[in-house]
Design a protein around this motif. Structure first.
Motif, PDB file in Angstrom:
ATOM      1  N   LYS A 163      23.316  19.424  -2.182  1.00 38.43           N
ATOM      2  CA  LYS A 163      21.948  18.894  -2.207  1.00 38.43           C
ATOM      3  C   LYS A 163      21.513  18.720  -0.760  1.00 38.43           C
ATOM      4  CE  LYS A 163      20.649  14.392  -3.609  1.00 38.43           C
ATOM      5  NZ  LYS A 163      20.506  13.438  -4.734  1.00 38.43           N
ATOM      6  N   LYS A 165      18.625  17.125   1.866  1.00 40.47           N
ATOM      7  CA  LYS A 165      17.517  16.189   2.000  1.00 40.47           C
ATOM      8  C   LYS A 165      16.354  16.869   2.728  1.00 40.47           C
ATOM      9  CE  LYS A 165      19.369  12.380   0.256  1.00 40.47           C
ATOM     10  NZ  LYS A 165      18.778  11.642  -0.882  1.00 40.47           N
ATOM     11  N   ASP A 193      16.165  17.051  -2.223  1.00 43.38           N
ATOM     12  CA  ASP A 193      15.686  15.692  -2.523  1.00 43.38           C
ATOM     13  C   ASP A 193      14.745  15.263  -1.407  1.00 43.38           C
ATOM     14  OD1 ASP A 193      15.267  13.067  -3.191  1.00 43.38           O
ATOM     15  OD2 ASP A 193      17.384  12.463  -3.120  1.00 43.38           O
ATOM     16  N   ASN A 195      13.006  12.451  -1.477  1.00 40.37           N
ATOM     17  CA  ASN A 195      12.896  10.978  -1.437  1.00 40.37           C
ATOM     18  C   ASN A 195      11.443  10.522  -1.306  1.00 40.37           C
ATOM     19  OD1 ASN A 195      15.918  11.390  -0.067  1.00 40.37           O
ATOM     20  ND2 ASN A 195      15.755   9.631  -1.433  1.00 40.37           N
ATOM     21  N   GLU A 219      14.179  16.966  -6.331  1.00 39.67           N
ATOM     22  CA  GLU A 219      14.273  15.533  -6.649  1.00 39.67           C
ATOM     23  C   GLU A 219      13.175  14.778  -5.900  1.00 39.67           C
ATOM     24  OE1 GLU A 219      18.270  14.157  -6.234  1.00 39.67           O
ATOM     25  OE2 GLU A 219      17.707  12.038  -6.201  1.00 39.67           O
ATOM     26  N   ASP A 245      13.836  10.024  -9.295  1.00 40.86           N
ATOM     27  CA  ASP A 245      14.852   9.062  -8.854  1.00 40.86           C
ATOM     28  C   ASP A 245      14.158   7.744  -8.505  1.00 40.86           C
ATOM     29  OD1 ASP A 245      17.030   7.716  -7.893  1.00 40.86           O
ATOM     30  OD2 ASP A 245      17.468   9.073  -6.248  1.00 40.86           O
ATOM     31  N   GLU A 246      13.496   7.690  -7.344  1.00 40.41           N
ATOM     32  CA  GLU A 246      12.778   6.466  -6.981  1.00 40.41           C
ATOM     33  C   GLU A 246      11.721   6.095  -8.035  1.00 40.41           C
ATOM     34  OE1 GLU A 246      13.754   8.789  -4.904  1.00 40.41           O
ATOM     35  OE2 GLU A 246      14.036   8.057  -2.855  1.00 40.41           O
TER      36      GLU A 246
HETATM   37 MG   LIG Z   1      17.569  10.656  -4.690  1.00 41.03          MG
END
Ligand SMILES: [Mg+2]
Length: 371
Positions: A163, A165, A193, A195, A219, A245-246
């Motif tokens: 994964k 970021k 991801d 975020n 994500e 996720d968040e």
């Molecule tokens: Mg995450």
């Protein structure tokens, strides 16, 4: 068997050199967490861990200790260790939010129940549905050379899924993922991801650009709080699964995501959801909506990691075979707080077999990392 005392132990554990986690939330360079010991009249001790992160969930170790001392311990002390649901409700009645603090208590109750009955927690959760848990490793949002070096290190060690970021600078995000795809070749599944670091327009452009990079999932492309906007992003993802996720801390969050068709996958884990039972509620809600779940992480130490392993081991809807779990926290830290290390990676997390969570605190290490 009654609980007599709630002990909190704040600890400071640095992240290993070169493995800090850089995301749209900032850079995670060390972990200041709170470990919990629930003492009982019989002498059994249950272990929990509050993986608090100020930028992630608004809890820090000092606040967490105060919340446990002033609000949670008073409703836990005197209760029977098997009264998990009564205690969960009493904790929610005592103070809103603070999922990671509540999770530390709740996982310690599972640990105690398992120890009292002489069985591992996954047995209490219904038994294993898989013999071990496929996992992946995560690469921070670093400049291309460092990100590629980390990817090479992971792939060379046998890690099969990555994964990456993203969510900071869109051009650098693209170059990072493209370089890692070129290094890994076509057969290594790679997810990203953000975020919540992109806006809807950036997410749309990034998904177009990254289409050729064959992503396993995207994500949290945009910030939480607007599931309709996340649904808009999902409609443009050309079939690449969108993971929330968040956007999915609570059961109500998960329901909102499901109702708005805002995601294909919901990331769960005990800390974020406020406990193993809460995570299971989210899993069942996702199941009813035709969604699958993923085991996410915010860089746990050994106790919370063990809780994640037991939950993943017993829960078919946490689709670890399709989306390998982020059961990796201890691999990123300089040391762990438990005596016998968990067996993690490069491909699988092994399931602890001892009663309860199956881990024990290492007193010598505690003495050295206590805040
Ligand atoms: Mg995450």
């Amino acid at each position: 068997m009654r609980i007599t005392h709630v002990e909190t132990i704040p600890v400071h554990v640095p992240i290993r050199a070169g493995m800090t986690m850089k995301t749209a939330h900032g850079e995670h360079v060390d972990s200041e967490y709170v470990l919990v010991r629930l003492h009982t009249e019989s002498g059994l001790v249950g272990l929990g861990e509050a993986t608090v992160g100020p930028r992630w969930n608004g809890e820090n170790f000092r606040g967490c200790e105060a919340v446990i001392r002033d609000f949670l311990a008073p409703v836990v002390v005197g209760a029977d260790l098997f009264q998990r649901n009564t205690i969960r409700r009493a904790m929610d009645d005592a103070i809103k939010l603070h999922p990671f603090a509540k999770s530390a208590i709740e996982m310690a109750l599972w640990d105690l129940a398992g120890k009292a009955l002489g069985v591992p927690v996954y047995q209490l959760l219904g038994g294993k549905v898989r013999e071990r848990i496929p996992i992946k490793m995560v690469i921070g949002a670093f400049p291309v050379p460092k990100a590629v070096a980390l990817a090479k290190q992971f792939l060379d060690s046998g890690v099969p899924v990555l994964k990456v970021k993203v969510g900071l600078d869109p051009e650098m995000d693209y170059q990072r993922v493209k370089a890692i795809r070129e290094l890994a070749g076509p057969n290594v599944p790679i997810g990203v991801d953000a975020n919540g670091g992109w806006d809807v327009g950036t997410a749309r452009r990034m998904m177009e650009r990254m289409q050729a990079l064959d992503l396993l999932f995207i994500e949290q492309p945009i910030p939480p709080g607007d599931p309709a906007a996340l649904a808009q992003v999902r409609a443009l993802s050309r079939g690449v699964p969108i993971m929330a996720d968040e956007s999915a801390f609570t059961l109500t969050d998960a329901w909102t995501v499901a109702r708005q068709h805002a995601a294909d996958v919901i990331a769960v884990y005990p800390g974020k959801n406020g406990g193993i039972s809460n995570a299971l509620e989210v899993v069942n809600l996702a199941k009813s909506a035709g969604l699958v779940c993923h085991m996410g992480s915010n860089l746990e130490l050994g106790i919370a990691t063990a809780a994640m392993i037991h939950l993943a081991a017993a829960t078919p809807e946490i689709a670890c075979e399709r989306f390998p779990a982020d059961i990796l926290g201890p691999l990123y830290h300089e040391f762990d707080v438990i005596r016998e290390p968990l067996q993690l990676g490069p491909v699988f997390a092994e399931i602890p077999q001892a009663p309860g969570l199956g881990v024990e605190l290492d007193e010598a290490i505690l003495a050295k990392c206590r805040c």
